[in-house]
Design a protein around this motif. Structure first.
Motif, PDB file in Angstrom:
ATOM      1  N   SER A  54      11.738 -16.967 -49.447  1.00 30.57           N
ATOM      2  CA  SER A  54      12.804 -16.592 -50.384  1.00 30.57           C
ATOM      3  C   SER A  54      13.703 -17.784 -50.696  1.00 30.57           C
ATOM      4  O   SER A  54      14.136 -17.959 -51.843  1.00 30.57           O
ATOM      5  CB  SER A  54      13.625 -15.447 -49.790  1.00 30.57           C
ATOM      6  OG  SER A  54      14.750 -15.148 -50.594  1.00 30.57           O
ATOM      7  N   THR A 110      12.182 -19.996 -53.374  1.00 24.58           N
ATOM      8  CA  THR A 110      12.307 -19.377 -54.704  1.00 24.58           C
ATOM      9  C   THR A 110      13.716 -19.537 -55.255  1.00 24.58           C
ATOM     10  O   THR A 110      13.915 -19.911 -56.424  1.00 24.58           O
ATOM     11  CB  THR A 110      11.944 -17.887 -54.621  1.00 24.58           C
ATOM     12  OG1 THR A 110      10.605 -17.747 -54.136  1.00 24.58           O
ATOM     13  CG2 THR A 110      12.047 -17.231 -55.999  1.00 24.58           C
ATOM     14  N   GLN A 111      14.714 -19.268 -54.413  1.00 21.19           N
ATOM     15  CA  GLN A 111      16.109 -19.381 -54.851  1.00 21.19           C
ATOM     16  C   GLN A 111      16.495 -20.834 -55.131  1.00 21.19           C
ATOM     17  O   GLN A 111      17.254 -21.118 -56.064  1.00 21.19           O
ATOM     18  CB  GLN A 111      17.033 -18.796 -53.774  1.00 21.19           C
ATOM     19  CG  GLN A 111      16.899 -17.302 -53.585  1.00 21.19           C
ATOM     20  CD  GLN A 111      17.322 -16.518 -54.819  1.00 21.19           C
ATOM     21  OE1 GLN A 111      18.331 -16.823 -55.447  1.00 21.19           O
ATOM     22  NE2 GLN A 111      16.531 -15.524 -55.176  1.00 21.19           N
ATOM     23  N   GLU A 141      15.102 -21.834 -58.524  1.00 24.32           N
ATOM     24  CA  GLU A 141      15.918 -21.212 -59.583  1.00 24.32           C
ATOM     25  C   GLU A 141      17.224 -21.969 -59.774  1.00 24.32           C
ATOM     26  O   GLU A 141      17.636 -22.251 -60.911  1.00 24.32           O
ATOM     27  CB  GLU A 141      16.195 -19.755 -59.215  1.00 24.32           C
ATOM     28  CG  GLU A 141      17.024 -19.016 -60.256  1.00 24.32           C
ATOM     29  CD  GLU A 141      17.314 -17.580 -59.866  1.00 24.32           C
ATOM     30  OE1 GLU A 141      18.284 -17.001 -60.417  1.00 24.32           O
ATOM     31  OE2 GLU A 141      16.580 -17.031 -59.016  1.00 24.32           O
ATOM     32  N   ASN A 148      20.864 -18.612 -51.672  1.00 23.39           N
ATOM     33  CA  ASN A 148      21.004 -17.847 -52.903  1.00 23.39           C
ATOM     34  C   ASN A 148      21.274 -18.809 -54.047  1.00 23.39           C
ATOM     35  O   ASN A 148      22.070 -19.747 -53.905  1.00 23.39           O
ATOM     36  CB  ASN A 148      22.149 -16.829 -52.759  1.00 23.39           C
ATOM     37  CG  ASN A 148      22.345 -15.994 -54.002  1.00 23.39           C
ATOM     38  OD1 ASN A 148      23.031 -16.417 -54.929  1.00 23.39           O
ATOM     39  ND2 ASN A 148      21.728 -14.819 -54.035  1.00 23.39           N
ATOM     40  N   ALA A 149      20.638 -18.585 -55.188  1.00 21.44           N
ATOM     41  CA  ALA A 149      20.764 -19.503 -56.314  1.00 21.44           C
ATOM     42  C   ALA A 149      22.205 -19.622 -56.785  1.00 21.44           C
ATOM     43  O   ALA A 149      22.695 -20.731 -57.049  1.00 21.44           O
ATOM     44  CB  ALA A 149      19.854 -19.047 -57.460  1.00 21.44           C
TER      45      ALA A 149
END
Length: 295
Positions: free
Chosen positions: A120, A123-124, A127, A164-165
């Protein structure tokens, strides 16, 4: 025949049955050894451990060859050396004991939760870096692997949160108090922000590379970490691994590279392309070409 039976009787007397207490004994020793190895890795004390091992080998050799004077001196060193090691590693030993008190033994043998968080986090990060690249907002993230980065974390602000993005974009916003330092990610979680990294000692780097890139390369030289960088001047995305820098990466290339470096065992060796940064730059051509470009 009597001799064979006598020998079997001796062997039977020497062999004791394996019981539940023996299993508990083995598990305790395995856990202690695991924590000691983890402590050595966390404090980058591999050199100290090798020195102690060589010292023990020297003691054994002195005893075997009956070097009485050498054995006496080494024995005295051991008497004071144990006390010296306790004083030297007092903070680390205290942290180790605190960690043992908080440890969930079930997590010692499974890393599935950490792998999911790391997946995760990648991915963040991609982004966030896609957005930061478009706005030319400088960013520096260090993904810790085997070599622990506690010393670097101490120079910044300790955190414990998921990647977190939106959080990353707020941290690296040019008016945020922590935007100048590095964000350090451990097992898929942010453990530090605004952290200072060692500068690269490579004198052959292009003079056009800024401090952010030099710090990222320096961190990858001193540890096995994977460092992702966004240039504040051009918005280009770069990754440093093992002292080598790959620049001007597209977001999808960044994601593939991070996954191959941080989650290599998830790739199918028969079908997945060999896209690790160390393989790409082994010939040195990519580094020479990129070093000529502006940051």
């Amino acid at each position: 025949m009597e001799g064979i039976l006598y020998l079997l009787g001796l062997l039977k007397g020497m062999v004791t049955p394996f019981g539940i207490t023996d299993l508990i004994d083995i598990l305790i020793m395995a856990f202690v050894i695991y924590q000691v190895i983890k402590l050595i890795r966390r404090t980058n004390s591999g050199g100290v451990a090798k020195g102690i091992l060589l010292f023990l080998i020297a003691m054994g050799a002195a005893s075997i060859f009956k070097l009485n004077t050498v054995s006496f001196l080494l024995g005295k060193v051991v008497e004071w050396g144990v006390l010296a090691l306790v004083i030297l590693f007092q903070p680390e030993i205290r942290r180790l004991l605190e960690q043992i008190g908080r440890t969930n033994i079930g997590k010692v043998f499974t890393h599935e939760e950490e792998r999911n968080e790391l997946d995760s986090a990648i991915t963040q990060t991609v982004e966030a870096y896609t957005s930061l690249s478009k706005t030319k907002t400088g960013a520096l993230m260090v993904f810790e692997r085997k070599n622990m980065l506690d010393d670097a974390i101490k120079t910044g602000t300790a955190l414990d949160c998921t990647v977190n993005a939106e959080l990353l974009k707020n941290i690296f916003w040019n008016k945020a108090p922590l935007h100048d330092g590095a964000v350090i990610v451990r097992a898929g979680r942010i453990v530090g922000a605004g952290c200072m990294l060692p500068m690269s000692g490579n004198v052959n780097l292009s003079r056009e590379l800024g401090m952010r890139h030099r710090a990222g390369i320096g961190a990858s030289e001193h540890t096995d970490a994977v460092v992702a960088i966004v240039s504040e001047e051009t918005g280009s995305i770069s990754v440093a691994v093992g002292g080598m820098l790959k620049r001007h990466l597209a977001p999808e290339t960044l994601e593939r590279l991070l996954r191959n470096e941080l989650l290599p065992e998830q790739e199918d060796e028969d079908t997945a392309p060999k896209f690790k940064l160390s393989n790409l730059l082994r010939t040195g051509k990519g580094e020479k070409r990129d070093a000529k470009k502006t940051d």
